[in-house]
Structure formats: C-alpha cells, structure tokens
Design an enzyme around this catalytic site. Structure first.
Site, PDB file in Angstrom:
ATOM      1  N   CYS A  48      23.568  35.430  36.500  1.00 39.01           N
ATOM      2  CA  CYS A  48      24.662  36.329  36.930  1.00 39.01           C
ATOM      3  C   CYS A  48      24.078  37.339  38.220  1.00 39.01           C
ATOM      4  O   CYS A  48      24.290  37.969  39.178  1.00 39.01           O
ATOM      5  CB  CYS A  48      25.676  36.925  36.843  1.00 39.01           C
ATOM      6  SG  CYS A  48      27.371  37.309  36.950  1.00 39.01           S
ATOM      7  N   LYS A  57      27.288  38.824  46.162  1.00 38.96           N
ATOM      8  CA  LYS A  57      27.664  39.355  46.363  1.00 38.96           C
ATOM      9  C   LYS A  57      27.213  40.395  47.619  1.00 38.96           C
ATOM     10  O   LYS A  57      28.208  41.171  48.670  1.00 38.96           O
ATOM     11  CB  LYS A  57      29.068  39.475  45.523  1.00 38.96           C
ATOM     12  CG  LYS A  57      29.762  38.696  44.761  1.00 38.96           C
ATOM     13  CD  LYS A  57      29.266  37.541  44.917  1.00 38.96           C
ATOM     14  CE  LYS A  57      29.807  36.104  44.457  1.00 38.96           C
ATOM     15  NZ  LYS A  57      29.175  34.951  44.271  1.00 38.96           N
ATOM     16  N   ILE A 188      28.821  27.778  45.427  1.00 41.32           N
ATOM     17  CA  ILE A 188      27.576  28.346  46.302  1.00 41.32           C
ATOM     18  C   ILE A 188      26.582  28.588  47.621  1.00 41.32           C
ATOM     19  O   ILE A 188      26.339  29.023  48.020  1.00 41.32           O
ATOM     20  CB  ILE A 188      26.332  28.098  45.183  1.00 41.32           C
ATOM     21  CG1 ILE A 188      26.859  28.612  43.658  1.00 41.32           C
ATOM     22  CG2 ILE A 188      24.954  29.128  45.702  1.00 41.32           C
ATOM     23  CD1 ILE A 188      26.312  28.437  42.489  1.00 41.32           C
ATOM     24  N   GLY A 274      24.601  21.607  42.513  1.00 43.10           N
ATOM     25  CA  GLY A 274      24.931  21.730  41.099  1.00 43.10           C
ATOM     26  C   GLY A 274      24.147  22.914  40.219  1.00 43.10           C
ATOM     27  O   GLY A 274      22.988  22.825  41.102  1.00 43.10           O
ATOM     28  N   ASP A 315      27.497  28.730  29.946  1.00 39.33           N
ATOM     29  CA  ASP A 315      27.359  27.752  30.641  1.00 39.33           C
ATOM     30  C   ASP A 315      26.162  26.301  30.051  1.00 39.33           C
ATOM     31  O   ASP A 315      26.723  25.515  30.038  1.00 39.33           O
ATOM     32  CB  ASP A 315      25.922  28.380  32.130  1.00 39.33           C
ATOM     33  CG  ASP A 315      27.074  28.594  33.683  1.00 39.33           C
ATOM     34  OD1 ASP A 315      28.025  29.147  33.147  1.00 39.33           O
ATOM     35  OD2 ASP A 315      26.135  29.040  34.037  1.00 39.33           O
ATOM     36  N   ALA A 323      30.609  33.180  35.255  1.00 40.49           N
ATOM     37  CA  ALA A 323      30.059  34.286  33.745  1.00 40.49           C
ATOM     38  C   ALA A 323      31.359  34.512  33.856  1.00 40.49           C
ATOM     39  O   ALA A 323      30.864  35.567  32.454  1.00 40.49           O
ATOM     40  CB  ALA A 323      29.499  35.253  34.981  1.00 40.49           C
ATOM     41  N   HIS A 447      54.561  48.141  49.348  1.00 43.17           N
ATOM     42  CA  HIS A 447      54.497  47.317  50.798  1.00 43.17           C
ATOM     43  C   HIS A 447      53.782  48.529  51.325  1.00 43.17           C
ATOM     44  O   HIS A 447      53.845  49.608  51.770  1.00 43.17           O
ATOM     45  CB  HIS A 447      56.132  47.503  51.088  1.00 43.17           C
ATOM     46  CG  HIS A 447      56.188  46.890  53.426  1.00 43.17           C
ATOM     47  ND1 HIS A 447      55.977  45.810  53.606  1.00 43.17           N
ATOM     48  CD2 HIS A 447      55.815  47.989  53.863  1.00 43.17           C
ATOM     49  CE1 HIS A 447      55.860  46.145  54.596  1.00 43.17           C
ATOM     50  NE2 HIS A 447      56.615  47.286  54.904  1.00 43.17           N
TER      51      HIS A 447
END
Length: 462
Positions: A48, A57, A188, A274, A315, A323, A447
């Site tokens: 990760c 990211k 991914i 995968g 996993d 994660a 708002h």
C-alpha cells in the site's frame, strides 16, 4: 533471547508490515503485549505505501492538477503548456513514501515494537525461521499472518520484459511511453491508465468482460466512461489478450474477442488483471493452517486459522482486498488478543476508485439489492443540480441512495464525482447507525458543498 539457540522469543509475532500488520502491532503493543513484526522490506508500510495506494494517489493528484489547469481555459484562466519532468515526478513520489515510512518507524519505536527484517516461514506451530535477516529464528506464543497480496500474471501469455509492466513497475515510472496498453478494466488499471494518459501516453484498455469496473452500478460508472472515452484511445471490452511478444519497436499482441484494438503493437503494456494472496512459501502446512482453493487462508469470525494460536488478516484472507479493511481487522484482532470485547462486524466497507471522476460506494449496490429480491427505492441527484458542482465546473457527478421501501432505511449509497472518496464516510456512518431517509434529509449540510447532494437526494420523493 536464547543465545545458544539463536532464537528470539515474543508473545505476539506479526508476519507482514502492511496496513493490517502494523496497525495490529501498534495496537497490541499499546495494550502491553510484547510484539514482534517481521517484514522483508527495509521499512514498514507494505505494498500500500511503497508500491500501491500512496504512490498511485500521489501521481493521480498531479494528474488532477493538470486536468484542472486545462479546464481553467473555459473559465478565463490560461496557463502555458505543462512541462513534465519524469525524474522530478518520481522524486516527489519517493519523498511522499519516505516521509510516511519514517512516520511508521517512529510509531514502531514509540510503541516499542520489535522489528525483524527478513522472510518468515513456519517450522511448526511455535517457531518460524527467518531468511535474509539478523534473527534466524523466532519462538512465538501467538501469531498473525498479514502478508497481503500480489499482482496476478497472465499465465502462458505474459512475457518477461521491461516493456511489460505490473502495477509496481508502472509506479516506478522510468519513462512516459508514447503508447500504452492496459490489460484489465478494474480500478487499478483505470487509475494508472489515467495517470499515464494525463502525462502524455496514448492509452488503450482491453477488458475480457462485457464492461469496465465490474462490481459498481452502471449508472455510477457512466460518467467515468464518458471521461475515459475522451481521454483514452480505445476502450475494448469483450476482448482478451492471447499472445504477447517483444519486437524491435515495442510489444506485439494477439487478441480474441468482439472489440480488438486497432493497433496490435504498443511501446509498453500494463498487466492489471487482479491480485492473489501471498500465502505460498510460508510453510502453512507445517503449522497446520488451511487455505482454500484460491490460496486464501481460512479464518473464523475472530480471524483464527485452523491453528488456534495463529490468526490471519487482510488480503491474505480474501475479499474485499482493501487496505482500510485490513487495518480495521488488525485493530479489532489486537483488541481481542488483549482480552477486549471486540468484533469485526461492519455493515458497510466503503470502496473508492480514485479515477477522474472518482467513484465511491458502500452498503448494497442496486444490482446486489435486486439479486436479493429486495423491495427498494432508488433516489438519484445529478450534480447539475448542485450549486457547488456548477461553480467547480464539475457537473459530471451523481449521488445515489438506495432505501428499503417499507422502512425507508438506507441500504446503500454511491457517488461519482470529485472528492467522493472524502464524502462516502457520511454514508458509511449512516449505514452503520441504521439511518432512514429522514435522518439524512434532516441533517443540515453546509452550503454550498457537494455533500448537500446526499441530503437533497434523501429528501426527494418521500
């Protein structure tokens, strides 16, 4: 330490330093449990941090900046053409990873967690041998397996070539290929495809199933597909790769299916079909630990394996392979081992695709609700009705709520648009608390914000 036997003793041994492993370690140590964590990489964080979530990211945030700069032309602000410096991009990514890894190192020291570098393999139900480290052997009273997962390869098709990338090597970003084929239309592949497309590659996606992003409702995926059709060269569903070979000018491929790409040759290929559990080569049979046909370790509701002293999380025990699921499992299990009354029993585990636009959902999807023959009411609000979305120039979003018709209880929530990964937590809390439509509608949202679309969708039609 028993010097004569070169064996280190520990109360709790954790194999794997990813999110599940280090959260379990820190939590257990905070409870006063002597904890040792074995990780083959020099730093904690697992896939990760080092080769997955965080690097991708980081690149996606840069891609978002490029898209925002391009979109600003329509709003009266024009920038010069961006100049990408691949070495600098990679350096920034490495700095992000290094900073976070350093933070984990400090946390391990704070909680007095013993760290051992190397690869652990069970000798039996009490000992593991360590390869590649300073400590050759560890005796444990209890153990947690948190070894994660790795990319699946295309057996009989995928070749060993620097031009054929996995998610790990794609994130190393040695260069920006002119043409890139992404094999696999899951999150991914699409995230990394958008990164490379934003950086200048001409990207083609091949998916063997009839649609991209299987698992998410079609109406949530539709805005993303529209964006991908503009950004990518081709989206080829119902098509699979059956051959691959290195040639002088790139990688040449053979396809079967309804929509083969126009080009058969690409500078680079990213295989993203995968992930599989890292349960091999652990000596699980010697410890009496059972796995299923796919290699996932079998556990009960308390994460206990077929060996009562050994547990598994993340996993390596199966879907959803996320994660945040692993880290929560690690925390709950550490509490249980400390004698606390803790259970892993979530009503909703959120999923987020950090594409552009992003997709997030939690609870039941509409497809799942229909498969269960539930009597539901679906409320959707297009973001063209959101003042905040209009002001951002991002009306390509939608907020979707799924309610039980008789009780008006929220069963599922999904959103597509920028920042929905941050917004989905409101929906998760609502699902956990058993909220009904009135609860969401009566909540005062600030708002103008995108979160208002949740309350407005809940109010609609009741």
């Amino acid at each position: 330490m028993v010097v004569g036997e070169f064996t280190q003793d520990t109360d709790l041994l954790i194999i794997g330093g990813g999110p599940g492993g280090y959260h379990a370690a820190f939590r257990a140590a905070a409870h006063g449990i002597h904890t040792t964590i074995v990780e083959r990489l020099p730093a904690l964080g697992g896939v990760c941090l080092h080769r997955g979530c965080i690097p991708s990211k980081t690149y996606l945030s840069i891609a978002e900046t490029l898209h925002a700069a391009d979109a600003a032309k329509a709003r009266g602000v024009e920038f010069g053409k961006p100049k990408l410096k691949v070495d600098a991009l990679r350096k920034w990514k490495d700095q992000v990873v290094s900073k976070l890894a350093g933070g984990l190192d400090l946390m391990a020291k704070k909680h007095k967690v013993d760290r051992v570098k190397g690869t652990a393999r069970f000798e039996d139900g009490k000992f593991v041998a360590i390869e590649g480290g300073d400590v050759p052997r560890i005796k444990f009273r209890r153990a947690i397996i948190a070894t994660g997962s790795r990319s699946i390869t295309l057996k009989g098709v995928q070749i060993d070539s620097p031009r054929v990338l996995t998610s790990r090597t794609a994130l190393q970003m040695e260069d920006i290929p002119k043409t890139l084929l992404v094999i696999g239309g899951g999150y991914i592949g699409l995230e990394l495809g958008q990164v490379y497309a934003s950086f200048g590659s001409r990207v083609t996606v091949v998916e063997m199933l009839p649609q991209l992003m299987t698992g998410a409702d079609r109406d949530l995926v539709r805005p993303l597909l529209k964006r991908l059709e503009e950004q990518f060269e081709e989206l080829c569903v119902d098509t699979k790769v059956v051959g691959m070979k290195d040639v002088k000018s790139g990688v040449e491929l053979t396809f079967e299916g309804k929509n083969p790409p126009k080009s058969k040759r690409f500078d680079k290929v990213l295989v993203s079909v995968g992930r599989r559990p890292n349960s091999e080569d652990l000596g699980l049979d010697k410890a009496g630990i059972a796995v299923d046909q796919r290699g996932f370790i079998k556990v009960d509701a308390g994460f206990q394996t077929s060996n009562a002293k050994i547990y598994a999380i993340g996993d390596v025990i199966g879907d959803p392979m996320l994660a945040h699921k692993a880290l929560h499992e690690g925390t709950v299990l550490a509490d249980r081992l400390a004698g606390k009354n803790a259970a892993f029993d979530p009503r909703a585990i959120p999923a987020v695709v950090f594409s552009d636009p992003a997709i997030a959902w939690a609870g039941l999807t509409e497809d799942q609700a229909k498969q269960k023959n539930l009597d539901i009411v679906v409320r959707k609000l297009p973001w063209s009705a959101s003042g905040r979305a209009v002001s951002l120039g991002r009306t390509d979003g939608v907020t979707k709520l799924i309610f039980d018709k008789s009780t008006q209880r929220l069963l599922g929530i999904g959103m597509t648009g920028p920042h929905v990964g941050e917004m989905i937590s409101e929906g998760v809390l609502a699902l956990e608390m058993g909220a009904v439509a009135h609860d969401l509608a009566a909540m005062i949202h600030p708002h103008p914000t995108l979160s208002e679309t949740i309350g407005e969708a809940a109010l609609e039609g009741w």
